[in-house]
Design an enzyme around this catalytic site. Structure first.
Site, PDB file in Angstrom:
ATOM      1  N   THR A  41       2.855  -6.059   2.815  1.00  0.00           N
ATOM      2  CA  THR A  41       3.358  -4.917   3.591  1.00  0.00           C
ATOM      3  C   THR A  41       2.257  -3.875   3.790  1.00  0.00           C
ATOM      4  O   THR A  41       2.537  -2.710   4.078  1.00  0.00           O
ATOM      5  CB  THR A  41       4.592  -4.281   2.905  1.00  0.00           C
ATOM      6  N   ASP A  67       6.872   1.048   1.915  1.00  0.00           N
ATOM      7  CA  ASP A  67       6.509   0.084   0.859  1.00  0.00           C
ATOM      8  C   ASP A  67       7.341   0.363  -0.394  1.00  0.00           C
ATOM      9  O   ASP A  67       7.791  -0.565  -1.073  1.00  0.00           O
ATOM     10  CB  ASP A  67       5.029   0.229   0.472  1.00  0.00           C
ATOM     11  N   HIS A  82       9.825   0.087   8.361  1.00  0.00           N
ATOM     12  CA  HIS A  82       9.093  -1.167   8.578  1.00  0.00           C
ATOM     13  C   HIS A  82       9.165  -2.175   7.406  1.00  0.00           C
ATOM     14  O   HIS A  82       9.665  -3.286   7.558  1.00  0.00           O
ATOM     15  CB  HIS A  82       7.604  -0.871   8.797  1.00  0.00           C
ATOM     16  N   ASP A  83       8.560  -1.801   6.282  1.00  0.00           N
ATOM     17  CA  ASP A  83       8.252  -2.801   5.245  1.00  0.00           C
ATOM     18  C   ASP A  83       9.459  -3.498   4.610  1.00  0.00           C
ATOM     19  O   ASP A  83       9.390  -4.707   4.330  1.00  0.00           O
ATOM     20  CB  ASP A  83       7.388  -2.157   4.150  1.00  0.00           C
ATOM     21  N   ASN A 107      -2.248   2.943   3.433  1.00  0.00           N
ATOM     22  CA  ASN A 107      -1.667   4.238   3.781  1.00  0.00           C
ATOM     23  C   ASN A 107      -2.456   5.394   3.158  1.00  0.00           C
ATOM     24  O   ASN A 107      -2.496   6.490   3.707  1.00  0.00           O
ATOM     25  CB  ASN A 107      -0.205   4.299   3.326  1.00  0.00           C
ATOM     26  N   ASP A 160       0.853  -1.209   0.000  1.00  0.00           N
ATOM     27  CA  ASP A 160       0.000   0.000   0.000  1.00  0.00           C
ATOM     28  C   ASP A 160       0.885   1.253   0.000  1.00  0.00           C
ATOM     29  O   ASP A 160       0.843   2.041   0.931  1.00  0.00           O
ATOM     30  CB  ASP A 160      -0.942  -0.009   1.215  1.00  0.00           C
ATOM     31  N   PHE A 189      -0.905  -0.722  12.552  1.00  0.00           N
ATOM     32  CA  PHE A 189      -1.730  -0.201  11.458  1.00  0.00           C
ATOM     33  C   PHE A 189      -2.229  -1.279  10.482  1.00  0.00           C
ATOM     34  O   PHE A 189      -3.434  -1.384  10.228  1.00  0.00           O
ATOM     35  CB  PHE A 189      -0.942   0.880  10.690  1.00  0.00           C
TER      36      PHE A 189
HETATM   37  C1  BDR Z   1       2.922  -0.159   8.590  1.00  0.00           C
HETATM   38  O1  BDR Z   1       1.899   0.824   8.399  1.00  0.00           O
HETATM   39  C2  BDR Z   1       2.155   1.583   7.267  1.00  0.00           C
HETATM   40  O2  BDR Z   1       1.942   2.936   7.525  1.00  0.00           O
HETATM   41  C3  BDR Z   1       3.563   1.286   6.827  1.00  0.00           C
HETATM   42  O3  BDR Z   1       3.667   1.333   5.423  1.00  0.00           O
HETATM   43  C4  BDR Z   1       3.815  -0.090   7.373  1.00  0.00           C
HETATM   44  O4  BDR Z   1       3.414  -1.073   6.445  1.00  0.00           O
HETATM   45  C5  BDR Z   1       3.608   0.096   9.905  1.00  0.00           C
HETATM   46  O5  BDR Z   1       2.688   0.023  10.957  1.00  0.00           O
HETATM   47 CA    CA Z   2       2.901  -0.533   4.149  1.00  0.00          CA
END
Ligand code: BDR
Ligand code: CA
Length: 311
Positions: A125, A16, A240-241, A40, A11, A166
């Site tokens: 992701t 990502d 994160h991703d 997102n 997303d 999230f």
């Molecule tokens: C995740 O939430 C999104 O905002 C980021 O892309 C990631 O996948 C982190 O909580």
């Molecule tokens: Ca993401």
């Protein structure tokens, strides 16, 4: 070398976008297709963002548009506070000419997995809606999936509520479908992604690489670092991703614990929590490898090598 075939369901989203960049040129990975989901930002925006990233980096990877809202919940959450109005604020892209494929992402997943020899890894992701819908539409794909690697959840604290992360919160029902599918999942949660903060020292290091990927990295992370500081107070945004892809490139980057994980789809306070039975209290059959630690230095080396793979 046998490449790991993957479908990347995402997303975009700043992190990502870096996951796409990392997956597309790594010799250990064969990025078959990118499937897009709302998360997102709205589905229209995340799809445009995926196409823009591919076009900018010169990637000839098909992009499929998927689900624009969660499986059951009516309320579509987005993360404009972190990713901006476009979902990918920061970089300026040239006019878009790359087009998405006409097939729906869920149908692409079903057809591709059914036709496979069971050698495709699905990486998510974003919210897990596309994968869960594909599993419900055609349960025969489930045993065909080699591995599911997701960025999502946390065995400790969330980032949207004290309990929920999230990607899981946006569509907890979808995560529930995936975690009860019978397929093992590797869960890359906030517990480890919060350890790979894109600090000023990291920015300085990556900024030295003035190729397309280096510039994209810096443009993205400047904006992301700013909003992460505003919202969470981090000195650098958690990347994160891309940890999912780094793990597929080099599994030793993560330490995991095999355990039973259940998604909370019932309670009001903890809705969307990934309850990971790390101490095996329930004595249930494990369904997940939960990331509990990350080799931070190794991770940034993988990111830098990923940037250097571009011209
Ligand atoms: C995740 O939430 C999104 O905002 C980021 O892309 C990631 O996948 C982190 O909580
Ligand atoms: Ca993401």
């Amino acid at each position: 070398m046998n490449k790991t075939k993957i479908i990347l369901d995402c997303d975009p989203g700043h992190d990502d976008a870096i996951a796409i960049m990392l997956a597309a040129k790594n010799p250990a990975i064969d990025l078959l297709g990118i499937t897009v989901v709302a998360g997102n930002q709205t589905l229209e925006k995340t799809t445009v963002n995926a196409l823009n990233v591919c076009q900018y980096l010169g990637l000839d990877v098909p992009v499929y548009k998927g689900c624009g809202q969660p499986m059951i919940r009516e309320n579509q959450l987005i993360a404009a506070d972190i990713h901006g109005e476009s979902g990918l604020d920061g970089p300026v892209f040239a006019p878009l000419t790359k087009q998405m494929e006409s097939k729906h992402a869920v149908l692409y997943m079903v057809d591709t997995l059914l036709a496979s020899d069971g050698d495709i890894t699905v990486v998510t992701t974003g919210p897990m809606t596309n994968l869960a819908m594909a599993m419900r539409l055609c349960p025969d794909i489930v045993p065909k999936i080699k591995e599911i690697v997701l960025m999502g959840g946390s065995y400790q604290l969330g980032n949207m509520t004290p309990a929920a992360e999230f990607n899981i919160l946006v569509d907890a029902d979808a995560a529930h479908v995936a975690f009860t599918s019978g397929r093992m999942l590797t869960m890359v949660g906030l517990d480890v992604t919060r350890k790979v903060l894109c600090l000023p020292s990291v920015m300085e290091r990556m900024e030295k690489h003035q190729n397309s990927a280096g510039k994209l990295f810096v443009d993205l992370m400047r904006f992301f670092n700013m909003t992460q500081k505003e919202v969470f107070g981090w000195a650098g945004g958690p990347l994160h991703d891309p940890v999912t892809i780094a793990y597929l490139i080099d599994p030793t980057v993560l330490t995991t614990k095999t355990c039973f994980t259940q998604i909370d789809i019932r309670s009001e306070q903890s809705y969307g929590r990934t309850n990971c039975d790390i101490f095996n209290i329930f004595k249930k059959t494990p369904n997940s490898h939960v990331a509990v630690d990350i080799d931070v230095a190794k991770f940034w080396n993988i990111i830098e090598t990923g940037i250097l793979a571009y011209r």
